[in-house]
Enzyme design. Structure first.
Site, PDB file in Angstrom:
ATOM      1  N   HIS A 168       0.826  -1.198   0.000  1.00 51.50           N
ATOM      2  CA  HIS A 168       0.000   0.000   0.000  1.00 51.50           C
ATOM      3  C   HIS A 168       0.867   1.257   0.000  1.00 51.50           C
ATOM      4  O   HIS A 168       2.075   1.200   0.239  1.00 51.50           O
ATOM      5  CB  HIS A 168      -0.906   0.032   1.231  1.00 51.50           C
ATOM      6  N   LYS A 171      -1.095   4.887   4.609  1.00 53.86           N
ATOM      7  CA  LYS A 171      -1.991   3.944   5.277  1.00 53.86           C
ATOM      8  C   LYS A 171      -1.573   3.780   6.738  1.00 53.86           C
ATOM      9  O   LYS A 171      -0.388   3.589   7.029  1.00 53.86           O
ATOM     10  CB  LYS A 171      -1.971   2.587   4.556  1.00 53.86           C
TER      11      LYS A 171
END
Length: 246
Positions: free
Chosen positions: A131, A135
């Site tokens: 990601h 995040k």
């Protein structure tokens, strides 16, 4: 028309959701609020969509239930204890429903479904999730759910423990262990949301991979959940049933 409000409306995902609701012919956006905003307009909604923060989501769900409003939740960070807490709140408010999903991407949901199907046929399996660096949680909720369904499928098939001779390692080198499955998190600039499940047998390997490149990939799942939550009593976890793969 289903009247919809969005918690986390000023965030990147929230803005995309507001746009998608606005463009849907059968949905009406009645409020979009963020932390600290007045919630008076939200009380007009039939469904609240929550994409906020793990620290805020439980209070948001409780507020929705207390106000008799169904909720669709994409915020991650849920544990079995938190699910049970939500079930307890719902038991005191019959007729109010909540749907919580670790991922609303149809590709990601199918990845988890296929991973569960494949898991009993391989000696080894590990999960890698990748990601963007903004995040806040690791592993991702999707990766945790993926590991859970893999472990469940292996347990149902009475699979033996996975081979691993590691006795010396740097802390974290083998990733986190979720239900006996190693899960590795990558946070890298330029990525959005990606997951690989890697299976191994002597002489062969299978990789199942899902790539989401933009938040729009979640919108069909989110809007489908908004349309369905009113017909699913109590707590629903995941959108598998909406896709007919539960």
């Amino acid at each position: 028309m289903i009247k919809v409000a969005v918690f986390g409306a000023k965030g990147r995902m929230g803005r995309e959701i507001c746009k998608a609701v606005d463009e849907a012919v059968d949905l009406q956006l009645v409020a979009g609020v963020d932390a600290g905003d007045d919630r008076t307009e939200v009380e007009k909604a039939q469904v609240v969509i929550d994409f906020t923060h793990p620290d805020a989501v439980m209070d948001n769900i409780k507020w929705c239930i207390d106000h008799g409003i169904n909720a669709v939740v994409g915020t991650t960070g849920f544990s079995p204890a938190k699910y049970d807490e939500v079930r307890g709140w719902l038991a005191a408010k019959p007729g109010v429903n909540v749907l919580i999903a670790s991922n609303f991407s149809i590709a990601a949901v199918l990845l988890m479904h296929f991973a569960a199907k494949a898991a009993p046929f391989f000696e080894s399996v590990e999960v890698i999730e990748l990601h963007h660096p903004r995040k806040v949680d690791a592993p991702s909720g999707t990766a945790i759910t993926t590991a859970n369904v893999i472990a469940g499928a292996r347990a149902d098939a009475d699979c033996p423990p996975m081979p691993d001779a590691t006795v010396k390692e740097l802390d974290g080198a083998r990733g986190a262990v979720v239900d006996g499955v190693h899960v590795h998190s990558v946070r890298l600039q330029g990525l959005f949301a990606h997951e690989e499940v890697v299976f191994g047998n002597p002489g062969e390997m299978l990789t199942i991979r899902d790539d989401s490149f933009h938040r729009s990939s979640y919108m069909p799942g989110v809007l489908g959940a908004v349309r369905a939550v009113g017909k699913r009593p109590g707590l629903t976890i995941g959108i598998d049933d909406l896709l007919g793969i539960a």
